[in-house]
Enzyme design. Structure first.
Site, short mmCIF file in Angstrom:
data_model
loop_
_atom_site.label_atom_id
_atom_site.label_comp_id
_atom_site.label_asym_id
_atom_site.label_seq_id
_atom_site.Cartn_x
_atom_site.Cartn_y
_atom_site.Cartn_z
N LEU A 26 0.85 -1.23 -0.02
CA LEU A 26 -0.06 0.02 -0.10
C LEU A 26 0.86 1.18 0.01
CD1 LEU A 26 -2.63 -0.97 2.92
CD2 LEU A 26 -2.87 -1.06 0.01
N GLY A 27 1.98 1.01 0.57
CA GLY A 27 2.87 2.35 0.64
C GLY A 27 4.10 2.29 1.25
N GLY A 37 7.61 4.08 3.45
CA GLY A 37 7.98 5.25 4.22
C GLY A 37 9.40 5.11 4.89
N PHE A 97 9.76 4.56 7.77
CA PHE A 97 9.72 3.31 8.84
C PHE A 97 9.77 2.07 8.31
CE2 PHE A 97 5.54 4.92 7.31
CZ PHE A 97 4.97 3.91 6.96
N GLY A 98 9.45 1.95 6.97
CA GLY A 98 9.39 0.61 6.38
C GLY A 98 8.22 0.71 5.15
N VAL A 122 3.89 -0.68 4.02
CA VAL A 122 2.65 -0.87 4.66
C VAL A 122 1.98 -1.79 3.42
CG1 VAL A 122 0.38 -0.05 5.12
CG2 VAL A 122 2.47 1.26 5.87
N LYS A 156 1.84 -2.61 9.04
CA LYS A 156 2.75 -1.92 8.58
C LYS A 156 4.22 -2.46 9.33
CE LYS A 156 3.66 1.86 11.62
NZ LYS A 156 3.61 3.40 11.95
N ASP A 175 3.68 14.35 15.24
CA ASP A 175 3.93 14.34 14.02
C ASP A 175 2.64 14.44 13.03
OD1 ASP A 175 5.75 13.96 11.78
OD2 ASP A 175 5.86 11.77 11.76
#
Length: 613
Positions: free
Chosen positions: A332-333, A335, A337-338, A340, A354, A452
């Site tokens: 799905l995406g 970022g 952080f890693g 999803v 995630k 954030d």
């Protein structure tokens, strides 16, 4: 040398083999769809015997869904998950399968006879009451009128009483049916929409989410059988029309009561205790060795999760995560952080998984995410359904948001008609985010500062209802505290409040989130009308400064001289300008922000211009 190393490991295995011969074989597991049904549950079938507790027999409907049939009108309840270690079962009324978003049509009040049943409701459950097809308006203080109820017709109305509705039987003569249904208490707390109404589709979602039951272990006749070394169950009579009678399955064969204490069983118990003691010593040594080799952050995380076992959601293994995402098939995406991935739980619910990429830190962000969001329950806060912590594998499992993030719609570079949102929708989203932040700042048992807030961390459900997500940088503080101590600047450039960078601007507090919110709202305003920005001097000037000087002209141009929309645009701009004041004390609280957005523009004044320099 090798023999001396393996001998201590071999002896317990030999002991266990002796125990296996001495004790009765365990009841075999059964499969229904992707769920494994094991003792004390069992699948009803036509075999000569069934091994399990009375009342815990399940029907495998369509070879896919375990179903529990309770004595009350032989009503069916879907079984979504069985936690054998905590003795809990997640179920939902089969009538809730009907696709009525606004009003699920239930027919049976759940009643459990605790004197005979192994099942009981848990403390996490809470009741709501449905009043179907009422001939007159219900004056109950907290009654919500529903739409879309099956069986309804002209002149009839249906209601739900979210407070449980004790005393609602007084309306039985006015309504065709009064049905009391258990639901998850935490789910109910976050379902309220505008005053006096449930959030869109929330009642149906809540009933379909079901409730929890607990089953008693080692009690009654089954307890006696198990303590004697047997497994309790049933046998079908071959002469009495297939009637079922209680049976204790033992190593010497089935009995009608409990197993006998033969020398073989006693010897097996002694050997079993010895083997368990040997295994315990080996296990303790192995655990000590592993703990010494682990990274310093893993014991800290595990200890914290154990001490707060009732706060965090369900824990999954990495194998569970791979299964629900089909080995990470749909991304799905991505970022910092890693990544999803899209997935599905065993009950069919869609989730977003995630996977955290960076596991080199001390685990603070992982703990923050799990603990912070587990303390929340609000329609504008994303729901954390589970997590995975297995060595270096860390994952967070959220409810799936089909419309993605706010960044996709409000800040798309193409701004195609498909991704463009109306001013009314953007205004609703701005209010929803404000309500979510207000809840975090003052509605939780513990205050939460997000740190954030940005478009990427605002997710949109199927109704474009905004939900705040990504609590990796969040900080917790006591209700009476306002100032927060942090180790360094945190957040995303462009949305970080000045005091987070330097103490000379003031103390870090909930007002830091207010600043980020204000920057995001002003960015939503500027991004919504790119034509105005491109054709004006604002393209080469700090937008908040420019819009302060051209407020009236901008609002009229952006809204195409529509009075109502002009008022919405003006509210968003003025509130945004107040929120981004440099000094924290000059900014409003999120409670005040909600009041300004919901109030009249005639009462809104521009903040001092000097604070924008």
């Amino acid at each position: 040398m090798a023999a001396s190393l393996f001998l201590p490991l071999l002896l317990p295995i030999l002991f266990l083999l002796a125990v296996a011969e001495a004790l009765p074989p365990p009841c075999s597991d059964a499969a229904c769809g992707d769920q494994v049904v094991r003792y004390p549950f069992w699948l009803l079938n036509a075999s000569t015997s069934d091994c399990g507790y009375p009342g815990l027999g399940l029907v495998c409907e369509a070879n896919a869904t375990p179903t529990l049939i309770l004595p009350v009108k032989s009503h069916r309840y879907r079984v979504w998950n069985i936690e054998y270690d905590t003795h809990t079962v997640a179920v939902s009324d089969a009538d809730a399968d009907e696709p009525a978003a606004g009003c699920p049509r239930l027919h049976v009040n759940l009643t459990i006879d605790y004197t005979t049943s192994a099942l009981r409701l848990t403390q996490s459950d809470s009741n709501i009451t449905f009043l179907y097809n009422c001939s007159k308006n219900i004056s109950w203080p907290s009654a919500w009128e529903l739409s879309g109820c099956y069986g309804g017709y002209s002149g009839k109305r249906s209601y739900v009483l979210p407070d449980g509705g004790t005393g609602a039987e007084a309306y039985e003569s006015e309504c065709e049916e009064v049905v009391v249904a258990p639901v998850l208490g935490l789910y109910k707390e976050g379902m309220v929409g505008p005053p006096g109404t449930p959030a869109a589709g929330a009642v149906g979602e809540m009933v379909r989410a079901g409730f929890q039951l607990m089953y008693n272990a080692h009690s009654g006749q089954c307890g006696g059988c198990e303590r004697s070394g047997g497994w309790c169950g049933y046998r079908h009579s071959q002469t009495d029309g297939g009637a079922m009678s209680f049976t204790c399955f033992c190593d010497g064969g089935p009995t009608a009561d409990r197993c006998g204490r033969s020398k073989k069983v006693q010897k097996g118990v002694i050997i079993g205790v010895s083997a368990a003691a040997g295994l315990g010593v080996l296990a303790a040594a192995a655990i000590l060795f592993i703990m010494r080799k682990r990274k310093k952050n893993e014991p800290r995380i595990e200890s914290f999760l154990q001490k707060n076992g009732k706060l965090h959601p369900k824990r999954h293994t990495y194998a569970d995560v791979k299964r629900m995402t089909k080995s990470f098939a749909v991304k799905l995406g991505q970022g910092g952080f890693g990544a999803v991935y899209k997935g599905n739980l065993s009950n069919g619910s869609q989730v977003a998984v995630k996977m955290l990429k960076d596991t080199k830190g001390d685990g603070e962000e992982f703990i923050n995410e799990v603990v912070s969001i587990s303390r929340t329950s609000h329609v504008n806060i994303v729901t954390l359904l589970g997590f995975c912590l297995e060595g270096s594998k860390r994952a967070l499992i959220y409810e799936y948001m089909p419309n993605g993030s706010l960044e996709r719609y409000a800040f798309s570079t193409s701004m195609s008609s498909e991704n463009s949102l109306s001013w009314e929708k953007l205004f609703d989203i701005a209010i929803g985010i404000a309500r979510g932040l207000e809840y975090l700042h003052r509605g939780c048992n513990t205050r939460i500062v997000h740190f954030d807030i940005k478009p990427h961390n605002i997710l949109l459900d199927q109704y474009f209802c905004p939900k705040i997500s990504d609590f990796g940088l969040a900080k917790l503080c006591l209700n009476k505290e306002s100032a927060i101590s942090i180790g360094g600047a945190r957040g995303t450039i462009g949305y970080i409040a000045p005091e987070v960078f330097s103490k000379q601007f003031g103390t870090v507090s909930t007002k830091s989130d207010v600043y980020s919110y204000g920057m995001m709202v002003l960015e939503m305003v500027g991004a919504r009308d790119k034509k105005v920005n491109a054709d004006s001097e604002s393209s080469s000037q700090y937008f908040p400064q420019w819009i302060y000087e051209h407020l009236d002209d901008y609002c009229i141009s952006a809204s195409e001289i529509n009075g109502e929309i002009t008022e919405l645009v003006r509210k968003m701009i003025v509130v945004g300008l107040w929120c981004i004041q440099v000094i924290p004390t000059g900014r409003p609280t999120m409670t005040r922000v909600v009041e300004m957005l919901e109030g009249s523009t005639s009462n809104l004044e521009l903040p001092p211009k000097v604070l924008l320099s």
